[in-house]
Write a protein that holds these residues in place. Structure first.
Motif, short mmCIF file in Angstrom:
data_model
loop_
_atom_site.label_atom_id
_atom_site.label_comp_id
_atom_site.label_asym_id
_atom_site.label_seq_id
_atom_site.Cartn_x
_atom_site.Cartn_y
_atom_site.Cartn_z
N VAL A 285 36.95 39.45 49.41
CA VAL A 285 38.08 40.18 48.84
C VAL A 285 39.05 39.23 48.17
CG1 VAL A 285 40.10 41.57 49.44
CG2 VAL A 285 37.88 42.11 50.43
N GLN A 286 39.35 38.12 48.83
CA GLN A 286 40.32 37.19 48.24
C GLN A 286 39.77 36.58 46.95
OE1 GLN A 286 41.60 34.50 51.34
NE2 GLN A 286 42.86 36.09 52.30
N GLU A 287 38.48 36.29 46.93
CA GLU A 287 37.89 35.75 45.70
C GLU A 287 37.93 36.80 44.58
OE1 GLU A 287 36.99 32.73 44.64
OE2 GLU A 287 37.90 32.10 46.52
N THR A 288 37.81 38.07 44.93
CA THR A 288 37.90 39.13 43.92
C THR A 288 39.31 39.18 43.33
OG1 THR A 288 36.29 40.44 45.15
CG2 THR A 288 37.56 41.61 43.49
N PHE A 289 40.32 39.12 44.20
CA PHE A 289 41.70 39.11 43.72
C PHE A 289 41.99 37.86 42.87
CE2 PHE A 289 42.60 42.47 46.79
CZ PHE A 289 43.56 43.20 46.14
N LEU A 290 41.47 36.71 43.33
CA LEU A 290 41.73 35.46 42.60
C LEU A 290 41.02 35.46 41.25
CD1 LEU A 290 41.55 32.99 45.61
CD2 LEU A 290 43.58 33.59 44.28
N ARG A 291 39.83 36.06 41.23
CA ARG A 291 39.12 36.17 39.95
C ARG A 291 39.92 37.06 38.99
NH1 ARG A 291 36.47 33.97 36.22
NH2 ARG A 291 34.77 35.10 35.22
N PHE A 292 40.49 38.13 39.52
CA PHE A 292 41.33 39.01 38.70
C PHE A 292 42.57 38.27 38.22
CE2 PHE A 292 44.86 42.28 38.88
CZ PHE A 292 44.65 42.74 37.59
N TRP A 293 43.10 37.40 39.07
CA TRP A 293 44.27 36.59 38.68
C TRP A 293 43.91 35.65 37.53
CZ3 TRP A 293 49.20 36.02 38.51
CH2 TRP A 293 49.77 34.76 38.33
N GLU A 294 42.73 35.02 37.64
CA GLU A 294 42.31 34.09 36.59
C GLU A 294 41.95 34.81 35.30
OE1 GLU A 294 40.24 30.58 39.28
OE2 GLU A 294 39.03 32.24 38.55
N ARG A 295 41.33 35.97 35.46
CA ARG A 295 40.88 36.73 34.28
C ARG A 295 41.35 38.18 34.37
NH1 ARG A 295 36.25 35.69 31.63
NH2 ARG A 295 36.91 37.51 30.45
N PRO A 296 42.67 38.40 34.20
CA PRO A 296 43.17 39.79 34.32
C PRO A 296 42.57 40.74 33.30
CG PRO A 296 44.89 38.29 33.55
CD PRO A 296 43.74 37.44 33.93
N ASP A 297 42.01 40.19 32.22
CA ASP A 297 41.43 41.06 31.19
C ASP A 297 40.13 41.71 31.67
OD1 ASP A 297 40.59 38.25 31.08
OD2 ASP A 297 39.20 38.94 29.52
N LEU A 298 39.58 41.26 32.81
CA LEU A 298 38.35 41.89 33.31
C LEU A 298 38.59 43.34 33.68
CD1 LEU A 298 36.89 39.03 35.52
CD2 LEU A 298 36.08 39.82 33.30
N TYR A 299 39.82 43.65 34.09
CA TYR A 299 40.16 45.06 34.33
C TYR A 299 40.77 45.64 33.07
CZ TYR A 299 42.86 49.12 35.57
OH TYR A 299 43.40 50.38 35.56
N GLN A 300 40.18 46.71 32.57
CA GLN A 300 40.71 47.36 31.37
C GLN A 300 41.25 48.72 31.75
OE1 GLN A 300 37.64 47.24 28.34
NE2 GLN A 300 37.20 45.12 28.89
N ALA A 301 42.58 48.84 31.63
CA ALA A 301 43.25 50.04 32.14
C ALA A 301 42.69 51.33 31.52
CB ALA A 301 44.75 49.93 31.87
#
Lengths: 226, 334
Positions: free
Chosen positions: A65-81
Motif C-alpha cells: 500500500v505504501q509503495e502504491t501511494f509513493l508511486r502516485f506521489w512520484e507520478r500523480p499523472d498515473l491517476y486521471q480524474a
C-alpha cells in the motif's frame, strides 16, 4: 473569474468543508504532501486490509500500500480524474500490486482474522450505515455514498452470475488464487476455469455497464501499467 | 507473446488469475501493444468496482502500529518526479513593412508659336488681298473669341465636374463612416447580448449554488441528529441512499444513475405509513454531485420517519395525488 462553488460541497459543520478525494488528488499533482497524507489517512486502512487478504502478511500488505501511494506521489499523472474515482483506481492498483507480490512470494496464506480485524464492526454487509464510518480521517459523506452504491451494485451483479462463475471470481479476485490453484480447488480442468473466468468477467462488465457504473469502459489511452 | 495469445488471457489477467511468469509475459506485451491494452482497459471500471467490494472489510482492519509514521518517513525521502515544465515560447513580433512613398513626377507644360510674317504682294491685288486678309483676320478673331469662350465654358464645366467628384467622394466617405458606425453598433449590440446571456447563466449558477448550500446545510444538520442513519438500495438500473433520523421529518436522498426526466416530468417520493396508508413525500429536485451519475435532493415528510415503513420513487406529471408513473426504486425503511 470562477465565482461558482462546485456542487457537491460537503459540510461537517458550518465552517469546515470536506475536500473530495479528487480535489486532494489534484493537489498531490501540485506537489502538496499534506493532500497525500490526507488520502493516506482516508484509505490506508482499507487498502492494507485489501492487500492483507491477498498477501497474508501484515508487513507485506503495508509495504504494497505504501509503495502504491509513493508511486502516485512520484507520478500523480498515473491517476486521471476523468476516467473514474480516485478510490476505485487506488484500490484497483493495490489489488494488482498485491497479486503480483503474492505470486512472487509464493507463500501460504495464514490469516488470523481474530488478530487482524477488529471485533466492533462485524462484516461488510453490516456496515450499511455509512455514518458509523464517518470520522475525521474518512472520506466525506458523498464519497462514502458513492462507494456504498458501487459495492451494492457489484454485489447484485455478482449475484446475477451463475454459481460456478461467481466462485471463479471469488477465488481469483477476492482470494488471490491463480487459475491452476482454482482448477485444483474445484477439481475441474484448467480450460473450463479459463472459459468460465472469461464469461464471468464479460457478463459482470455488461451488467455494471448497464447500471452506468462502467462509464469509462470504452476509454482507450496510452495507459501505463502501474 | 503475440496478440493472438494475449487476447484470450485478458480477462484472466484482469482478475489476477495468471501465474507469475504468465503475468510477466502478458505485462511485457501490454507495454508495447496498444490494441491489447485497449482490451484490458474495457475492464478498468469493472475492476475498480470489484476492488471496492474486495476492500469492504478493510475498514474493519487494524493496520500495524506506526504504519503512518513509516509512510511519512518514506515520503520525506521520495521526491516527486515532475516532468520539466516547458517555458512558454515567446511569439516573435511580425515585422511591419511599409512601402516607400512613390516619387512624385513633376509635370511639364509646353507652349509653341503659331504666327508667321506677311509677304509682299502686287499693288493691284494688294487691296483685294488686304480686304481678304482683313476679312480672314476678322473671321479668325471671331473664331478665336468663340474658342476662348468655349474654353472658358469648358473650364467652368471641368470645375463643376471636379466639384461634383469631390461631392461624390465626400458622400462615399460619409457612407463608409456610417457603415463603420453601423458595424460598431452591431458589435456592441452583440456584446451586450452576450453579456446578458452570461449574466443569466451566472444568476442560474448562483441559484444552483444557493440551492446546493441549502441542501448541504440540511444534510449536515441531519448528520448531527440522534440515531441518524443511511440505507442503500439498488436495482439493475438505479440506486438510492437515504439519509434520515428517527424523529426527523427531513430526509436526504442520493440518487445514482436515475433516468433523465423529460419535459413535464418530475421525481415523486411516496411513503407507506405504519398504518398502511400511502403518503406523498412530494417532488424531489436533484442537484448534481461531482461523483459520476450521483445527485442529491432533500424532502420533508408530514411525520417523523419512524412512522413510515417503505419509501419509493416514481416518475410523474406534476400535481398527481397517487402514484401512476413508472417506479424507479423502493426501499424498506425498517
Amino acid at each position: 473569474m470562477e465565482v461558482r462553488r462546485r456542487p457537491g460541497i460537503e459540510w461537517r459543520n458550518e465552517d469546515t468543508r470536506v475536500q473530495s478525494d479528487e480535489e486532494l488528488a489534484q493537489l498531490v499533482g501540485n506537489g502538496d504532501e499534506k493532500a497525500l497524507e490526507m488520502l493516506y489517512d482516508r484509505y490506508s486502512r482499507q487498502a492494507i486490509g485489501l492487500a492483507y487478504r491477498l498477501v497474508g502478511q501484515v508487513e507485506l500488505a503495508e509495504e504494497v500500500v505504501q509503495e502504491t501511494f509513493l508511486r502516485f506521489w512520484e507520478r500523480p499523472d498515473l491517476y486521471q480524474a476523468g476516467r473514474g474515482r480516485f478510490v476505485g483506481w487506488l484500490l484497483s492498483v493495490v489489488h494488482h500490486r498485491a497479486i503480483n507480490e503474492r505470486r512472487r512470494s509464493s507463500f501460504r496464506l495464514n490469516i488470523s482474522a481474530d488478530r487482524v480485524f477488529s471485533s466492533d464492526g462485524g462484516n461488510a454487509d453490516e456496515g450499511v450505515n455509512l455514518l458509523n464510518r464517518l470520522s475525521d480521517e474518512t472520506p466525506g459523506l458523498h464519497d462514502l455514498v458513492w462507494i456504498e452504491l458501487q459495492r451494492d451494485a457489484v454485489r447484485q451483479a455478482l449475484d446475477q452470475l451463475s454459481h460456478p462463475q461467481r466462485r471463479v471470481i471469488e477465488l481469483a479476485y477476492f482470494k488471490g488464487l491463480n487459475q491452476r490453484e482454482i482448477a485444483q480447488e474445484l477439481g475441474e480442468p484448467l480450460g473450463t476455469i479459463k472459459s468460465r473466468a472469461r464469461m464471468a468477467m464479460q457478463k459482470l462488465r455488461a451488467i455494471l455497464t448497464a447500471q452506468g457504473l462502467s462509464v469509462n469502459a470504452e476509454f482507450v489511452s496510452e495507459g501505463e501499467i502501474v | 507473446m503475440k496478440c493472438q495469445e494475449v487476447a484470450p488471457e485478458i480477462e484472466i489477467y484482469a482478475i489476477g488469475a495468471l501465474a507469475e511468469e504468465e503475468m510477466s509475459a502478458v505485462e511485457n506485451h501490454l507495454k508495447t501493444c496498444s490494441g491489447c491494452r485497449a482490451l484490458l482497459e474495457r475492464y478498468e471500471a469493472t475492476l475498480e468496482s470489484l476492488a471496492l467490494e474486495a476492500s469492504a472489510t478493510g475498514s474493519l482492519f487494524e493496520p500495524p502500529p506506526g504504519h503512518k509514521e513509516r509512510f511519512l518517513n518514506k515520503l520525506s525521502q521520495r521526491p516527486q518526479l515532475r516532468p520539466g515544465s516547458k517555458s512558454a515560447e515567446e511569439l516573435a513580433e511580425e515585422a511591419r513593412t511599409r512601402p516607400a512613398p512613390a516619387p512624385v513626377r513633376p509635370t511639364k507644360s509646353r507652349r509653341g508659336n503659331r504666327w508667321g510674317g506677311l509677304g509682299r504682294l502686287a499693288p493691284a491685288a494688294f487691296g483685294v488681298v488686304v480686304a481678304l486678309v482683313l476679312a480672314l483676320g476678322l473671321w479668325t478673331l471671331n473664331l478665336q473669341m468663340q474658342l476662348d469662350q468655349q474654353q472658358v465654358q469648358n473650364r467652368t464645366l471641368v470645375a463643376q465636374l471636379d466639384q461634383q467628384r469631390l461631392d461624390v467622394n465626400g458622400l462615399k466617405q460619409l457612407n463608409e463612416q456610417l457603415s463603420t458606425q453601423k458595424n460598431e453598433l452591431v458589435t456592441q449590440v452583440s456584446a451586450i447580448s452576450g453579456e446578458r446571456e452570461t449574466l443569466k447563466q451566472q444568476v442560474s449558477q448562483l441559484n444552483d449554488v444557493s440551492e446546493q448550500a441549502r441542501v448541504s446545510q440540511n444534510v449536515s444538520l441531519l448528520l448531527t441528529k440522534p440515531g441518524a442513519t443511511t440505507r442503500t438500495a439498488t436495482t439493475s438500473t438505479a440506486g438510492v441512499t437515504v439519509l434520515m433520523a428517527p424523529d426527523e421529518k427531513n430526509v436526504a436522498l442520493f440518487a445514482h444513475s436515475w433516468p433523465s426526466l423529460k419535459e413535464g416530468q418530475e421525481y415523486h417520493v411516496w411513503l407507506y405509513h405504519t398504518t398502511g396508508t400511502l403518503v406523498s413525500g412530494g417532488t424531489l429536485k436533484l442537484l448534481p454531485l461531482p461523483s459520476p451519475n450521483i445527485s442529491e435532493g432533500f424532502i420533508s415528510v408530514p411525520e417523523p420517519m419512524t412512522n413510515y415503513t417503505t419509501l419509493f420513487i416514481t416518475i410523474e406529471r406534476p400535481g398527481v395525488q397517487t402514484p401512476s408513473g413508472p417506479e424507479l426504486i423502493r426501499d424498506a425503511l425498517a
